[in-house]
Design an enzyme around this catalytic site. Structure first.
Site, PDB file in Angstrom:
ATOM      1  N   LYS A  22       7.293  20.095 -20.021  1.00 12.37           N
ATOM      2  CA  LYS A  22       7.590  19.577 -21.369  1.00 12.37           C
ATOM      3  C   LYS A  22       8.823  18.674 -21.328  1.00 12.37           C
ATOM      4  O   LYS A  22       8.839  17.577 -21.885  1.00 12.37           O
ATOM      5  CB  LYS A  22       7.832  20.726 -22.341  1.00 12.37           C
ATOM      6  CG  LYS A  22       8.493  20.305 -23.655  1.00 12.37           C
ATOM      7  CD  LYS A  22       8.837  21.473 -24.519  1.00 12.37           C
ATOM      8  CE  LYS A  22      10.070  22.209 -24.189  1.00 12.37           C
ATOM      9  NZ  LYS A  22      11.332  21.651 -24.696  1.00 12.37           N
ATOM     10  N   ASN A  23       9.880  19.115 -20.640  1.00 13.76           N
ATOM     11  CA  ASN A  23      11.151  18.386 -20.666  1.00 13.76           C
ATOM     12  C   ASN A  23      11.166  17.141 -19.788  1.00 13.76           C
ATOM     13  O   ASN A  23      12.170  16.448 -19.722  1.00 13.76           O
ATOM     14  CB  ASN A  23      12.300  19.333 -20.305  1.00 13.76           C
ATOM     15  CG  ASN A  23      12.535  20.321 -21.426  1.00 13.76           C
ATOM     16  OD1 ASN A  23      12.007  20.162 -22.533  1.00 13.76           O
ATOM     17  ND2 ASN A  23      13.313  21.347 -21.154  1.00 13.76           N
ATOM     18  N   CYS A 120      21.204  24.164 -34.407  1.00 20.80           N
ATOM     19  CA  CYS A 120      20.035  24.726 -33.706  1.00 20.80           C
ATOM     20  C   CYS A 120      20.332  26.190 -33.423  1.00 20.80           C
ATOM     21  O   CYS A 120      21.498  26.580 -33.325  1.00 20.80           O
ATOM     22  CB  CYS A 120      19.847  23.938 -32.410  1.00 20.80           C
ATOM     23  SG  CYS A 120      18.825  24.754 -31.200  1.00 20.80           S
ATOM     24  N   ARG A 125      24.912  21.736 -30.600  1.00 23.97           N
ATOM     25  CA  ARG A 125      24.164  20.666 -29.911  1.00 23.97           C
ATOM     26  C   ARG A 125      24.338  19.287 -30.561  1.00 23.97           C
ATOM     27  O   ARG A 125      23.362  18.659 -30.984  1.00 23.97           O
ATOM     28  CB  ARG A 125      22.687  21.025 -29.822  1.00 23.97           C
ATOM     29  CG  ARG A 125      22.439  22.351 -29.106  1.00 23.97           C
ATOM     30  CD  ARG A 125      20.978  22.667 -28.961  1.00 23.97           C
ATOM     31  NE  ARG A 125      20.339  21.837 -27.955  1.00 23.97           N
ATOM     32  CZ  ARG A 125      19.036  21.904 -27.676  1.00 23.97           C
ATOM     33  NH1 ARG A 125      18.266  22.737 -28.350  1.00 23.97           N
ATOM     34  NH2 ARG A 125      18.508  21.158 -26.748  1.00 23.97           N
ATOM     35  N   ASP A 308      17.634  27.747 -19.433  1.00 20.27           N
ATOM     36  CA  ASP A 308      16.298  27.989 -20.004  1.00 20.27           C
ATOM     37  C   ASP A 308      15.592  29.169 -19.351  1.00 20.27           C
ATOM     38  O   ASP A 308      14.486  29.524 -19.756  1.00 20.27           O
ATOM     39  CB  ASP A 308      15.433  26.727 -19.889  1.00 20.27           C
ATOM     40  CG  ASP A 308      15.956  25.584 -20.757  1.00 20.27           C
ATOM     41  OD1 ASP A 308      15.495  24.451 -20.579  1.00 20.27           O
ATOM     42  OD2 ASP A 308      16.846  25.848 -21.595  1.00 20.27           O
ATOM     43  N   ARG A 400       5.686  25.785 -28.763  1.00 16.81           N
ATOM     44  CA  ARG A 400       6.369  24.501 -28.595  1.00 16.81           C
ATOM     45  C   ARG A 400       6.480  24.100 -27.133  1.00 16.81           C
ATOM     46  O   ARG A 400       6.562  22.931 -26.800  1.00 16.81           O
ATOM     47  CB  ARG A 400       7.787  24.574 -29.176  1.00 16.81           C
ATOM     48  CG  ARG A 400       7.835  24.698 -30.685  1.00 16.81           C
ATOM     49  CD  ARG A 400       9.227  24.439 -31.172  1.00 16.81           C
ATOM     50  NE  ARG A 400       9.742  23.215 -30.575  1.00 16.81           N
ATOM     51  CZ  ARG A 400      11.036  22.909 -30.574  1.00 16.81           C
ATOM     52  NH1 ARG A 400      11.911  23.728 -31.130  1.00 16.81           N
ATOM     53  NH2 ARG A 400      11.449  21.786 -30.017  1.00 16.81           N
TER      54      ARG A 400
HETATM   55  C1  EPZ Z   1      17.980  19.773 -22.508  1.00 16.30           C
HETATM   56  O1  EPZ Z   1      18.542  19.817 -23.816  1.00 16.30           O
HETATM   57  C2  EPZ Z   1      16.679  20.572 -22.586  1.00 16.30           C
HETATM   58  N1  EPZ Z   1      15.801  19.960 -23.565  1.00 16.30           N
HETATM   59  C3  EPZ Z   1      16.994  22.008 -23.005  1.00 16.30           C
HETATM   60  O2  EPZ Z   1      15.781  22.764 -22.958  1.00 16.30           O
HETATM   61  C4  EPZ Z   1      17.945  22.612 -22.000  1.00 16.30           C
HETATM   62  O3  EPZ Z   1      18.332  23.883 -22.442  1.00 16.30           O
HETATM   63  C5  EPZ Z   1      19.209  21.734 -21.872  1.00 16.30           C
HETATM   64  O4  EPZ Z   1      18.854  20.386 -21.547  1.00 16.30           O
HETATM   65  C6  EPZ Z   1      20.146  22.234 -20.791  1.00 16.30           C
HETATM   66  O5  EPZ Z   1      19.503  22.326 -19.569  1.00 16.30           O
HETATM   67  C7  EPZ Z   1      15.080  18.862 -23.182  1.00 16.30           C
HETATM   68  O6  EPZ Z   1      15.154  18.361 -22.074  1.00 16.30           O
HETATM   69  C8  EPZ Z   1      14.174  18.276 -24.217  1.00 16.30           C
HETATM   70  P1  EPZ Z   1      22.328  19.013 -23.054  1.00 16.30           P
HETATM   71  P2  EPZ Z   1      19.764  18.842 -24.207  1.00 16.30           P
HETATM   72  O7  EPZ Z   1      22.577  17.731 -23.771  1.00 16.30           O
HETATM   73  O8  EPZ Z   1      19.654  17.590 -23.450  1.00 16.30           O
HETATM   74  C9  EPZ Z   1      26.533  19.617 -25.184  1.00 16.30           C
HETATM   75  C10 EPZ Z   1      14.086  24.195 -23.745  1.00 16.30           C
HETATM   76  O9  EPZ Z   1      14.138  25.415 -23.899  1.00 16.30           O
HETATM   77  N2  EPZ Z   1      26.381  18.235 -25.675  1.00 16.30           N
HETATM   78  O10 EPZ Z   1      22.235  18.960 -21.588  1.00 16.30           O
HETATM   79  O11 EPZ Z   1      19.815  18.789 -25.679  1.00 16.30           O
HETATM   80  C11 EPZ Z   1      25.504  20.578 -25.770  1.00 16.30           C
HETATM   81  O12 EPZ Z   1      25.881  21.043 -27.026  1.00 16.30           O
HETATM   82  C12 EPZ Z   1      15.288  23.334 -24.187  1.00 16.30           C
HETATM   83  O13 EPZ Z   1      13.130  23.578 -23.240  1.00 16.30           O
HETATM   84  C13 EPZ Z   1      27.416  17.656 -26.406  1.00 16.30           C
HETATM   85  O14 EPZ Z   1      28.454  18.288 -26.659  1.00 16.30           O
HETATM   86  O15 EPZ Z   1      21.005  19.685 -23.656  1.00 16.30           O
HETATM   87  C14 EPZ Z   1      25.429  21.663 -24.711  1.00 16.30           C
HETATM   88  O16 EPZ Z   1      26.436  22.581 -24.911  1.00 16.30           O
HETATM   89  C15 EPZ Z   1      16.290  24.093 -24.974  1.00 16.30           C
HETATM   90  N3  EPZ Z   1      27.253  16.382 -26.852  1.00 16.30           N
HETATM   91  C16 EPZ Z   1      25.650  20.878 -23.427  1.00 16.30           C
HETATM   92  O17 EPZ Z   1      26.263  19.642 -23.782  1.00 16.30           O
HETATM   93  C17 EPZ Z   1      26.119  15.639 -26.568  1.00 16.30           C
HETATM   94  O18 EPZ Z   1      26.011  14.474 -27.014  1.00 16.30           O
HETATM   95  C18 EPZ Z   1      24.382  20.574 -22.637  1.00 16.30           C
HETATM   96  O19 EPZ Z   1      23.427  20.072 -23.520  1.00 16.30           O
HETATM   97  C19 EPZ Z   1      25.093  16.248 -25.829  1.00 16.30           C
HETATM   98  C20 EPZ Z   1      25.250  17.537 -25.374  1.00 16.30           C
END
Ligand code: EPZ
Length: 433
Positions: A22-23, A120, A125, A308, A400
């Site tokens: 999915k990701n 969320c 996030r 995850d 999902r």
């Molecule tokens: C991706 O989410 C995945 N989703 C998530 O999978 C996964 O948990 C996550 O990466 C971490 O591996 C998809 O790929 C669609 P991040 P993403 O930006 O990109 C902070 C699932 O279960 N952050 O790497 O949204 C954030 O809050 C889902 O399939 C900022 O502060 O995660 C977090 O603490 C859930 N500012 C950390 O970075 C930003 O602009 C990592 O988040 C972006 C992120």
């Protein structure tokens, strides 16, 4: 709302085939916005987030065809005319990954209007790093009434250093930089296999990307991208979930169509906990006949242990001899499943980002509530080992990101059934007057 009814206690036996990731599929579908040619993606999982992405792209004017069964999980996207470069709140609130269209739309159309995702279940996030990166590429950004408005005549290559490792942030800016004028160097990037898979597709579309999968990515901007055909990588989190199911139930399961090299940290931790596995290039066999033993675990960015898989691993810890300390380093609120596991009899104490799990505690069936995608997977795993019949509510969360999970579990002997319909049949059209 759909529920799962699961009777626990049956060792899983047989073979399960893993679907596409999915990701990886979500950013690859967004990448199709970068060209007016046709992009064909194969090994697309049949999950709700893909359907949401189809609606998102169609609302902009793209033609999106999703084919399943004989059409081999293929999607064909033709984003010739993008009349409305916008992602509405209605869609973004159901799937925050919709923000992945921000970079491609600014790069291709010179403007984009995308709803801010809002909070969320697993954490705040924010998307501030996406916005900061686009500003570095020369986009003008305003925020208004819950929307981000971005515009640029043409993006310009730049140096971007991420304050924090972000998966979709890296993917969003990687896509934007492909059509920017000049070179972009991005540092402290996410190294997830899904990022490398996206770059693989973009290079097939004519982009000039080097270093994807490492923390430094270099992109030489081009003026135009073309269509391509690409097969999405297997879903390592789905594979990890089934490996855990086999280990927990004391089963013997072969997981095929996966890529073991994407699961090093997960396999290493499960071996530490006493799980026996063997693997080939595209399959993993799990023999869960040994007692589980406690092992501490910290979630990290790739190649560390994936967040995850944290919820699924917590169930292993409840069935392991000894005390395991689980530390969640990526999201600030990702222990919602723990309280439901406690309702099933687990011993779990939460202290901020740490969960102290004392095992081995027999689990008893109960009515439980899923709060997010991976939390619902952990409740399914707990129900497979619990004594009695567990009822899991709100399984729409699991739809999902898992393709027909109950069918796949049933095929290896699990006693699971769904109450309700996965895709509610469309209401019959009112009889013509
Ligand atoms: C991706 O989410 C995945 N989703 C998530 O999978 C996964 O948990 C996550 O990466 C971490 O591996 C998809 O790929 C669609 P991040 P993403 O930006 O990109 C902070 C699932 O279960 N952050 O790497 O949204 C954030 O809050 C889902 O399939 C900022 O502060 O995660 C977090 O603490 C859930 N500012 C950390 O970075 C930003 O602009 C990592 O988040 C972006 C992120």
């Amino acid at each position: 709302m759909d529920k799962f009814v699961i009777r626990g206690g049956t060792p899983l036996l047989g073979t399960v085939r893993i679907s596409g990731a999915k990701n990886a599929a979500l950013p690859c579908m967004a990448a199709a916005l970068l060209t007016d040619d046709t992009v064909v993606l194969e090994n697309i999982p049949q999950v709700r987030d893909i359907e949401t992405t189809r609606r998102l792209l169609s609302a902009m004017g793209a033609e999106v065809e999703l084919g399943y069964g004989r059409a081999h999980h293929r999607t064909t996207i033709q984003a010739g005319k993008l009349s409305t470069p916008e992602a509405s709140y209605e869609l973004v609130k159901t799937m925050r990954a919709s923000t992945l269209v921000l970079g491609p739309l600014v790069a291709r159309c010179g403007r984009a209007r995308v709803s801010l995702p809002g909070g969320c279940a697993i954490g705040a996030r924010p998307i501030d790093l996406h916005i900061k990166g686009l500003e570095r590429l020369g986009a003008k950004i305003t925020q208004d009434h819950g929307y981000v408005e971005a515009s640029a005549k043409r993006l310009r290559g730049a140096e971007i250093v991420f304050d924090k490792i972000t998966v979709t942030g890296t993917e969003d800016l990687l896509m934007a930089a492909t059509l920017a004028e000049g070179d972009t160097v991005m540092q402290n990037c996410a190294r997830e296999p899904e990022v490398a898979d996206l770059a693989d597709l973009l290079n097939k579309m004519g982009a000039k990307i080097e270093g994807a999968g490492t923390s430094t990515i270099r992109i030489r901007g081009v003026s135009k991208l073309r269509g391509a055909r690409h097969r999405i990588i297997p879903d390592r989190i789905e594979a990890g979930t089934f490996i855990t199911a086999a280990a927990l139930t004391g089963g013997d399961v072969k997981i095929t169509g996966c890529d073991p090299s994407h699961l090093d940290a997960v396999l290493q931790k499960l071996h530490e906990a006493g799980v026996k596995t063997t693997h080939s290039q595209d399959s993993i066999r799990v023999m869960g006949d040994k007692p589980l033993r406690a092992a501490d675990m910290n979630t990290e960015e790739y190649p560390g242990f994936p967040t995850d898989m944290q919820a699924q691993y917590m169930v292993v810890a409840t069935q392991a001899e000894g005390t395991s300390i689980i530390t969640e380093n990526i999201f600030e609120n990702r222990f919602m499943h723990a309280l439901e596991l406690v309702r099933m009899g687990a011993h779990i104490k939460m202290e901020g980002r740490r969960a102290i799990v004392r095992g081995r505690t027999p689990l008893g069936a109960a009515a439980v509530l899923a709060s997010d995608l991976r939390a619902s997977a952990s409740l399914v795993l707990a129900a497979l080992v619990a004594d009695g019949e567990t009822i899991i509510d709100r399984v729409y969360h699991i739809d999902r990101g898992y393709e027909h999970i109950e069918e796949k579990l049933k095929s290896v002997g699990a006693e699971i059934r769904r109450i309700g319909e996965m895709f509610p049949k469309k209401a019959a059209a009112p009889a013509k007057a």
